[in-house]
Design a protein around this motif. Structure first.
Motif, PDB file in Angstrom:
ATOM      1  N   GLY A 148      -8.505   1.526  11.683  1.00 22.13           N
ATOM      2  CA  GLY A 148      -8.119   0.515  11.169  1.00 22.13           C
ATOM      3  C   GLY A 148      -6.882  -1.527  11.120  1.00 22.13           C
ATOM      4  N   LEU A 149      -6.607  -0.683  11.796  1.00 25.86           N
ATOM      5  CA  LEU A 149      -6.434  -2.150  12.294  1.00 25.86           C
ATOM      6  C   LEU A 149      -6.892  -3.477  13.203  1.00 25.86           C
ATOM      7  CD1 LEU A 149      -3.659  -4.014  13.165  1.00 25.86           C
ATOM      8  CD2 LEU A 149      -3.009  -2.414  15.166  1.00 25.86           C
ATOM      9  N   PHE A 150      -7.638  -2.217  14.298  1.00 24.49           N
ATOM     10  CA  PHE A 150      -8.897  -3.246  14.728  1.00 24.49           C
ATOM     11  C   PHE A 150      -9.751  -3.634  13.341  1.00 24.49           C
ATOM     12  CE2 PHE A 150     -13.150  -3.664  16.566  1.00 24.49           C
ATOM     13  CZ  PHE A 150     -12.663  -4.276  17.776  1.00 24.49           C
ATOM     14  N   LEU A 151     -10.488  -3.489  12.545  1.00 24.01           N
ATOM     15  CA  LEU A 151     -11.092  -3.925  11.690  1.00 24.01           C
ATOM     16  C   LEU A 151     -10.173  -4.827  10.703  1.00 24.01           C
ATOM     17  CD1 LEU A 151     -13.543  -1.326  10.901  1.00 24.01           C
ATOM     18  CD2 LEU A 151     -13.535  -2.477  12.844  1.00 24.01           C
ATOM     19  N   GLY A 177     -10.964  -1.752   7.434  1.00 30.99           N
ATOM     20  CA  GLY A 177      -9.843  -1.212   7.668  1.00 30.99           C
ATOM     21  C   GLY A 177      -8.727  -1.544   6.681  1.00 30.99           C
ATOM     22  N   MET A 178      -8.089  -2.438   5.734  1.00 30.20           N
ATOM     23  CA  MET A 178      -6.526  -2.345   5.152  1.00 30.20           C
ATOM     24  C   MET A 178      -6.369  -0.877   3.962  1.00 30.20           C
ATOM     25  SD  MET A 178      -7.176  -5.846   4.061  1.00 30.20           S
ATOM     26  CE  MET A 178      -5.171  -6.192   2.718  1.00 30.20           C
ATOM     27  N   VAL A 179      -7.990  -0.158   3.793  1.00 35.55           N
ATOM     28  CA  VAL A 179      -7.423   0.947   3.476  1.00 35.55           C
ATOM     29  C   VAL A 179      -7.451   1.844   4.645  1.00 35.55           C
ATOM     30  CG1 VAL A 179      -9.267   2.889   2.574  1.00 35.55           C
ATOM     31  CG2 VAL A 179      -9.310   0.203   2.007  1.00 35.55           C
ATOM     32  N   LEU A 180      -8.235   2.248   5.765  1.00 26.69           N
ATOM     33  CA  LEU A 180      -8.019   3.056   6.734  1.00 26.69           C
ATOM     34  C   LEU A 180      -6.354   2.828   6.961  1.00 26.69           C
ATOM     35  CD1 LEU A 180     -11.240   2.442   8.842  1.00 26.69           C
ATOM     36  CD2 LEU A 180     -10.399   3.961   7.231  1.00 26.69           C
ATOM     37  N   GLY A 217      -1.368   9.678   4.741  1.00 25.65           N
ATOM     38  CA  GLY A 217      -1.137  10.775   5.336  1.00 25.65           C
ATOM     39  C   GLY A 217      -0.175  10.687   5.469  1.00 25.65           C
ATOM     40  N   ALA A 218      -0.103  10.546   6.452  1.00 33.57           N
ATOM     41  CA  ALA A 218       2.435  10.921   6.848  1.00 33.57           C
ATOM     42  C   ALA A 218       2.808  11.225   6.533  1.00 33.57           C
ATOM     43  CB  ALA A 218       2.019   9.876   8.109  1.00 33.57           C
ATOM     44  N   GLY A 219       2.642  10.102   5.204  1.00 33.27           N
ATOM     45  CA  GLY A 219       4.156  10.938   4.741  1.00 33.27           C
ATOM     46  C   GLY A 219       3.763  11.848   3.795  1.00 33.27           C
ATOM     47  N   ALA A 229       1.707  -1.643   4.202  1.00 31.69           N
ATOM     48  CA  ALA A 229       1.893  -3.180   5.151  1.00 31.69           C
ATOM     49  C   ALA A 229       0.479  -3.620   4.980  1.00 31.69           C
ATOM     50  CB  ALA A 229       2.197  -2.712   6.889  1.00 31.69           C
ATOM     51  N   PRO A 230      -0.995  -3.242   4.983  1.00 33.11           N
ATOM     52  CA  PRO A 230      -1.931  -3.666   5.237  1.00 33.11           C
ATOM     53  C   PRO A 230      -2.023  -5.296   3.616  1.00 33.11           C
ATOM     54  CG  PRO A 230      -2.472  -1.730   4.778  1.00 33.11           C
ATOM     55  CD  PRO A 230      -1.078  -1.984   5.061  1.00 33.11           C
ATOM     56  N   TRP A 231      -1.612  -4.608   3.241  1.00 38.24           N
ATOM     57  CA  TRP A 231      -1.146  -5.640   1.817  1.00 38.24           C
ATOM     58  C   TRP A 231      -0.564  -6.394   1.994  1.00 38.24           C
ATOM     59  CZ3 TRP A 231      -6.040  -4.068   0.314  1.00 38.24           C
ATOM     60  CH2 TRP A 231      -6.102  -2.543   0.815  1.00 38.24           C
ATOM     61  N   LEU A 232       0.338  -6.952   2.657  1.00 36.45           N
ATOM     62  CA  LEU A 232       1.494  -7.400   2.635  1.00 36.45           C
ATOM     63  C   LEU A 232       1.509  -8.966   3.607  1.00 36.45           C
ATOM     64  CD1 LEU A 232       4.689  -5.136   2.863  1.00 36.45           C
ATOM     65  CD2 LEU A 232       3.478  -6.713   0.462  1.00 36.45           C
TER      66      LEU A 232
END
Length: 404
Positions: free
Chosen positions: A113-116, A128-131, A138-140, A172-175
């Protein structure tokens, strides 16, 4: 005299082969985190020297700054925190660990996800942001389930803050992480919150501090919730209330350190590397909160006090200990680790305060080189021990060592 020797030159920790009861996951997360650490800090040192005219090049400075923030926070910090939390979370909260096979899917979601997400194609970046959000969400979820099934005494001061801090990382990816205000919101409420939970376990079990429970634990969670509220208002709205948020974090940190008897425990443990790790880590958090209370300067200082000063210091010191424990061999001598941490503190101070300190421009080059050498030495030594873990795990638990 003997006490002085124990304080100034503690003996190295001895490592015995570990008896594995489940497939470990921590080394998978951390090996990927090491790669992302080199990428993220490369961007950071590159940008720092660029700002000081040490690299006469042309390019999109702001795009690289965004990549630096994303890789550092979502990739480097996230990988190490996720690995530690999912490996040690059941011990921290007294719950039953989830199946390792499920947990090992999360780092690949995060890294892919970070790569994409760094691509310029909007639809690819969106995937990528969704992943990334799925990985942290999932970890939470897993940590929430572990907490619910765990020791009721640990649910309020440890389990729920740990799960909440991890789940928040899904945002994080949406900020706009290149914005210091939004980065501060995420760092305080995500990684710093999780570090305080992990710190309780380390202070109690390693340094011999006190278990945080009952009224002090409830009071800590109340102040933590208020700190989250003020931080969200300061970082995500036009309200300029960082001094209030900083004060809330100072109170929360005082209750945390006082409630765990950290100061007495730290004095007893002298200059052991894990003690210096925790001391420097929490010192930088206190400095960042104090910086916000003054209402002066730039929030960029607080961002780097947290990211480079506190969280990276905690990662370096804790991984040296944990990787040695899991691989039955020292990553490096305790004295070497101590000097590495102290040298890194100097790099962190230089990087954090450069917006407000007058520094010779050439100094940024030398500090960047020093930081790269420190990270390179730590990374190579840590990677070597992490890769040995697989050879110690029995085949029936996913390793390569024959049973018996």
């Amino acid at each position: 005299m003997k006490r002085l020797i124990r304080i100034t030159a503690p003996a190295d920790t001895s490592f015995a082969p570990m008896t594995f009861t489940r497939q470990p996951v921590v080394h998978r997360f951390w090996l990927g985190g090491l790669v992302l650490a080199f990428v993220g800090f490369f961007f950071g040192f590159f940008l720092w020297m660029w700002q000081h005219d040490q690299l006469p090049i042309q390019g999109d400075f702001f795009l690289i700054r965004l990549w630096h923030a994303r890789v550092q926070i979502e990739g480097f910090l996230g990988s190490f925190l996720m690995g530690f939390a999912l490996q040690s979370g059941p011990h921290i909260t007294g719950g039953k660990p989830p199946p390792s096979s499920s947990l090992l899917k999360l780092p690949f979601l995060l890294w892919i996800g970070l790569f994409l997400s760094l691509f310029s194609l909007e639809w690819l970046a969106l995937i990528g942001m969704v992943l990334i959000s799925m990985a942290y969400g999932g970890a939470g979820y897993f940590l929430w389930q572990v907490t619910r099934q765990g020791n009721p005494r640990f649910q309020i001061p440890r389990g729920y803050p740990l799960a909440a801090g991890m789940a928040l990382m899904a945002a994080a990816p949406w900020l706009s992480l290149d914005d210091p205000n939004e980065a501060l919101f995420l760092l305080w409420c995500g990684p710093v919150t999780m570090a305080m939970v992990a710190g309780q376990q380390l202070i109690q079990n390693v340094l011999g501090g006190r278990l945080l429970q009952d009224r002090p634990a409830r009071l800590l969670v109340i102040t933590l919730a208020l700190a989250w509220l003020f931080t969200a208002l300061a970082g995500l709205t036009p309200l300029e209330i960082w001094p209030m948020a900083g004060a809330a974090w100072l109170i929360t940190l005082f209750l945390f350190l006082h409630g765990t008897h950290f100061f007495a425990a730290a004095w007893r443990n002298g200059l052991s590397s894990i003690n210096v790790t925790l001391t420097l880590g929490f010192l930088h958090v206190l400095m960042a909160a104090g910086w916000l209370v003054t209402g002066e300067g730039t929030p960029d200082v607080a961002v780097h006090l947290l990211g480079v000063g506190s969280l990276t210091t905690l990662i370096i010191g804790v991984t040296v200990r944990v990787a040695g424990f899991f691989s039955a061999g020292a990553v490096m001598g305790d004295r070497v680790a101590l000097w590495l941490l102290l040298l890194w503190a100097g790099v962190a101070w230089m990087r954090s305060f450069f917006p407000v300190w007058a520094m010779p421009e050439r100094l940024t080059l030398w500090v960047s080189l020093a930081g790269a050498l420190i990270l390179g030495f730590w990374g190579m030594r840590t990677a070597g021990r992490l890769m040995k873990i697989h050879t110690l795990v029995p085949v029936n638990l996913g390793g390569s060592k024959p049973d018996g």
